[in-house]
Write a protein that holds these residues in place. Structure first.
Motif, PDB file in Angstrom:
ATOM      1  N   ALA A  90     -86.665  14.039 -32.689  1.00 50.72           N
ATOM      2  CA  ALA A  90     -86.628  12.753 -33.398  1.00 50.72           C
ATOM      3  C   ALA A  90     -87.392  12.799 -34.712  1.00 50.72           C
ATOM      4  N   SER A  91     -88.465  13.588 -34.747  1.00 55.32           N
ATOM      5  CA  SER A  91     -89.325  13.604 -35.935  1.00 55.32           C
ATOM      6  C   SER A  91     -88.989  14.736 -36.894  1.00 55.32           C
ATOM      7  N   GLY A  92     -88.294  15.755 -36.382  1.00 56.41           N
ATOM      8  CA  GLY A  92     -87.984  16.905 -37.223  1.00 56.41           C
ATOM      9  C   GLY A  92     -89.119  17.915 -37.308  1.00 56.41           C
ATOM     10  N   ASP A  93     -90.173  17.737 -36.483  1.00 54.39           N
ATOM     11  CA  ASP A  93     -91.283  18.692 -36.488  1.00 54.39           C
ATOM     12  C   ASP A  93     -91.086  19.684 -35.342  1.00 54.39           C
ATOM     13  N   PHE A  94     -90.548  20.845 -35.681  1.00 53.43           N
ATOM     14  CA  PHE A  94     -90.206  21.862 -34.675  1.00 53.43           C
ATOM     15  C   PHE A  94     -91.245  22.989 -34.599  1.00 53.43           C
ATOM     16  N   ASN A  95     -92.461  22.722 -35.051  1.00 52.08           N
ATOM     17  CA  ASN A  95     -93.514  23.738 -34.946  1.00 52.08           C
ATOM     18  C   ASN A  95     -93.602  24.217 -33.497  1.00 52.08           C
ATOM     19  N   PRO A  96     -93.474  25.552 -33.263  1.00 51.16           N
ATOM     20  CA  PRO A  96     -93.425  26.053 -31.881  1.00 51.16           C
ATOM     21  C   PRO A  96     -94.704  25.828 -31.077  1.00 51.16           C
ATOM     22  N   ILE A  97     -95.832  25.486 -31.718  1.00 46.61           N
ATOM     23  CA  ILE A  97     -97.039  25.201 -30.922  1.00 46.61           C
ATOM     24  C   ILE A  97     -96.827  23.975 -30.030  1.00 46.61           C
ATOM     25  N   HIS A  98     -95.750  23.213 -30.289  1.00 48.63           N
ATOM     26  CA  HIS A  98     -95.478  22.006 -29.503  1.00 48.63           C
ATOM     27  C   HIS A  98     -94.453  22.230 -28.392  1.00 48.63           C
ATOM     28  N   TRP A  99     -93.931  23.449 -28.273  1.00 46.68           N
ATOM     29  CA  TRP A  99     -92.956  23.682 -27.196  1.00 46.68           C
ATOM     30  C   TRP A  99     -92.924  25.103 -26.666  1.00 46.68           C
ATOM     31  N   ASN A 100     -93.632  26.031 -27.331  1.00 47.15           N
ATOM     32  CA  ASN A 100     -93.556  27.433 -26.953  1.00 47.15           C
ATOM     33  C   ASN A 100     -94.954  27.935 -26.579  1.00 47.15           C
ATOM     34  N   GLU A 101     -95.178  28.074 -25.267  1.00 48.25           N
ATOM     35  CA  GLU A 101     -96.514  28.436 -24.788  1.00 48.25           C
ATOM     36  C   GLU A 101     -96.958  29.808 -25.306  1.00 48.25           C
ATOM     37  N   ARG A 102     -96.025  30.744 -25.312  1.00 50.35           N
ATOM     38  CA  ARG A 102     -96.354  32.096 -25.787  1.00 50.35           C
ATOM     39  C   ARG A 102     -96.866  32.038 -27.221  1.00 50.35           C
ATOM     40  N   PHE A 103     -96.148  31.295 -28.058  1.00 52.53           N
ATOM     41  CA  PHE A 103     -96.542  31.180 -29.461  1.00 52.53           C
ATOM     42  C   PHE A 103     -97.898  30.464 -29.588  1.00 52.53           C
ATOM     43  N   ALA A 104     -98.052  29.366 -28.811  1.00 50.04           N
ATOM     44  CA  ALA A 104     -99.303  28.595 -28.884  1.00 50.04           C
ATOM     45  C   ALA A 104    -100.507  29.483 -28.569  1.00 50.04           C
ATOM     46  N   PHE A 134     -97.450  12.406 -32.678  1.00 54.07           N
ATOM     47  CA  PHE A 134     -97.002  11.741 -31.451  1.00 54.07           C
ATOM     48  C   PHE A 134     -98.157  10.915 -30.882  1.00 54.07           C
ATOM     49  N   THR A 135     -99.336  11.532 -30.811  1.00 53.23           N
ATOM     50  CA  THR A 135    -100.513  10.817 -30.304  1.00 53.23           C
ATOM     51  C   THR A 135    -100.813   9.606 -31.179  1.00 53.23           C
ATOM     52  N   GLU A 161     -83.700   6.433 -32.147  1.00 53.69           N
ATOM     53  CA  GLU A 161     -84.027   7.754 -31.590  1.00 53.69           C
ATOM     54  C   GLU A 161     -85.549   7.985 -31.610  1.00 53.69           C
ATOM     55  N   PHE A 162     -86.187   7.594 -32.709  1.00 47.13           N
ATOM     56  CA  PHE A 162     -87.637   7.781 -32.833  1.00 47.13           C
ATOM     57  C   PHE A 162     -88.375   6.885 -31.843  1.00 47.13           C
ATOM     58  N   SER A 202     -92.204  11.527 -41.037  1.00 50.15           N
ATOM     59  CA  SER A 202     -91.249  12.640 -41.109  1.00 50.15           C
ATOM     60  C   SER A 202     -90.638  12.733 -42.507  1.00 50.15           C
ATOM     61  N   ILE A 203     -90.593  11.616 -43.219  1.00 46.08           N
ATOM     62  CA  ILE A 203     -90.063  11.622 -44.587  1.00 46.08           C
ATOM     63  C   ILE A 203     -91.123  12.123 -45.573  1.00 46.08           C
ATOM     64  N   THR A 204     -92.346  11.600 -45.422  1.00 45.70           N
ATOM     65  CA  THR A 204     -93.396  12.007 -46.377  1.00 45.70           C
ATOM     66  C   THR A 204     -93.817  13.456 -46.155  1.00 45.70           C
ATOM     67  N   PHE A 205     -93.776  13.905 -44.890  1.00 47.38           N
ATOM     68  CA  PHE A 205     -94.198  15.288 -44.639  1.00 47.38           C
ATOM     69  C   PHE A 205     -93.190  16.278 -45.196  1.00 47.38           C
ATOM     70  N   LYS A 206     -91.920  15.907 -45.071  1.00 43.67           N
ATOM     71  CA  LYS A 206     -90.884  16.759 -45.647  1.00 43.67           C
ATOM     72  C   LYS A 206     -91.076  16.841 -47.167  1.00 43.67           C
ATOM     73  N   ALA A 207     -91.412  15.710 -47.753  1.00 45.34           N
ATOM     74  CA  ALA A 207     -91.658  15.685 -49.204  1.00 45.34           C
ATOM     75  C   ALA A 207     -92.876  16.529 -49.554  1.00 45.34           C
TER      76      ALA A 207
END
Lengths: 142, 150
Positions: A34-48, A62-63, B27-28, B62-67
């Motif tokens: 939903a946010s577009g933040d796919f940093n693997p530290i948030h879903w990949n234990e090996r990477f974290a 999220f927090t 969705e968010f 998500s918009i400002t971070f992309k920017a």
């Protein structure tokens, strides 16, 4: 675009209803999408672990999003939040099980401001640790 | 290596407009588990005085971070993104983000510091709608942790 809570009905120290928010690995995958933040530290234990974290951690944003729900639910209109800031102090570690972690949020009115606004100070904990610092929102009351 | 102080005050060109859709807001809101009707029901949002569904307060990140990626990935700045963690985040809203907004972000480097080997970068993102009205300002503090001793 103002809250359902009246400025005259609160004072410094007024407590907002506290909430607990569960977070599992599935929550993090959904939030990543939903946010577009796919940093693997948030879903990949090996990477974290490779980058020195104890396990997968929740997105700080999220927090931050969960914490403000104590304010928006209390105020009634989410659009009445005019300012919101946090410091990310400790990660929320999310184990790979069905329970995950819990984010516990409480808040109280910390100051009465001009123009019928108040500052709400939030306390945000997970696993006994304060995970957000300086977590404050300014709300436009009616 | 300490970041170049001459970047302080640098402003990057406004981003192409991001069109905020009702379904993206839904969705968010679902992803953060928030069932507030103002995020999904236009009538509920109108009852609160909004012209359409509004977005949760942190949606705009998500918009400002992309920017801010313009800054983070600026090869001249040389930030080691693989070592970056989010330090602070703050928003100041003129009005909530709502469905139908076409938002542009103008990012400015407010501060560059080095402390104990960490590089600290403060980026301000000014978000405006298509009519030029200010919607929200986002302040993002990023910390590139010092690399371990080799």
């Amino acid at each position: 675009m103002t809250a359902k809570v009246s400025y005259g009905a609160v004072e410094v120290g007024t407590e907002l209803p506290a909430r607990s928010f569960p977070v599992t690995r599935a929550t993090l995958v959904q939030y990543a999408g939903a946010s577009g933040d796919f940093n693997p530290i948030h879903w990949n234990e090996r990477f974290a672990r490779e980058v020195g974290l104890p396990d997968v951690i929740a997105h700080g944003m999220f927090t931050m999003a969960e914490a403000v729900r104590v304010v928006t639910d209390w105020a009634g209109d989410p659009g009445s939040v005019v300012e919101y800031g946090v410091r990310f102090t400790k990660p929320v570690v999310v184990p790979d099980d069905d329970k995950g972690a819990v984010i516990e949020v409480s808040g109280k009115v910390g100051a009465l401001l001009d123009d019928r606004r108040v500052r709400v100070d939030l306390t945000v904990m997970s696993d006994g640790k304060k995970v957000l610092g300086m977590s404050r929102a300014v709300v436009q009351l009616s | 290596m300490a970041l170049d102080q001459s970047f302080v005050g640098r402003t990057y060109p406004p981003t192409a407009p991001y069109e905020v859709g009702r379904e993206k807001i839904r969705e968010f809101a679902e992803a953060v588990g928030d069932a507030h009707p103002a995020y999904v029901d236009p009538e509920a949002a109108k009852a609160l005085g909004h012209s359409d569904v509004i977005a949760p307060p942190t949606f705009v990140f998500s918009i400002t971070f992309k920017a801010a990626g313009q800054v983070i990935e600026d090869p001249q700045l040389g930030l080691d993104y693989s070592r970056v963690v989010h330090g602070d985040q703050k928003f100041v809203y003129t009005r909530p983000v709502r469905a139908g907004d076409r938002l542009t972000v103008t990012s400015t480097i407010e501060a560059v510091k080095s402390m104990a080997g960490n590089d600290i970068l403060d980026v301000r993102g000014e978000v405006h709608d298509e009519s030029g009205e200010h919607v929200v300002t986002a302040w993002t503090k990023l910390v590139a942790r010092a690399a371990e001793e080799a």
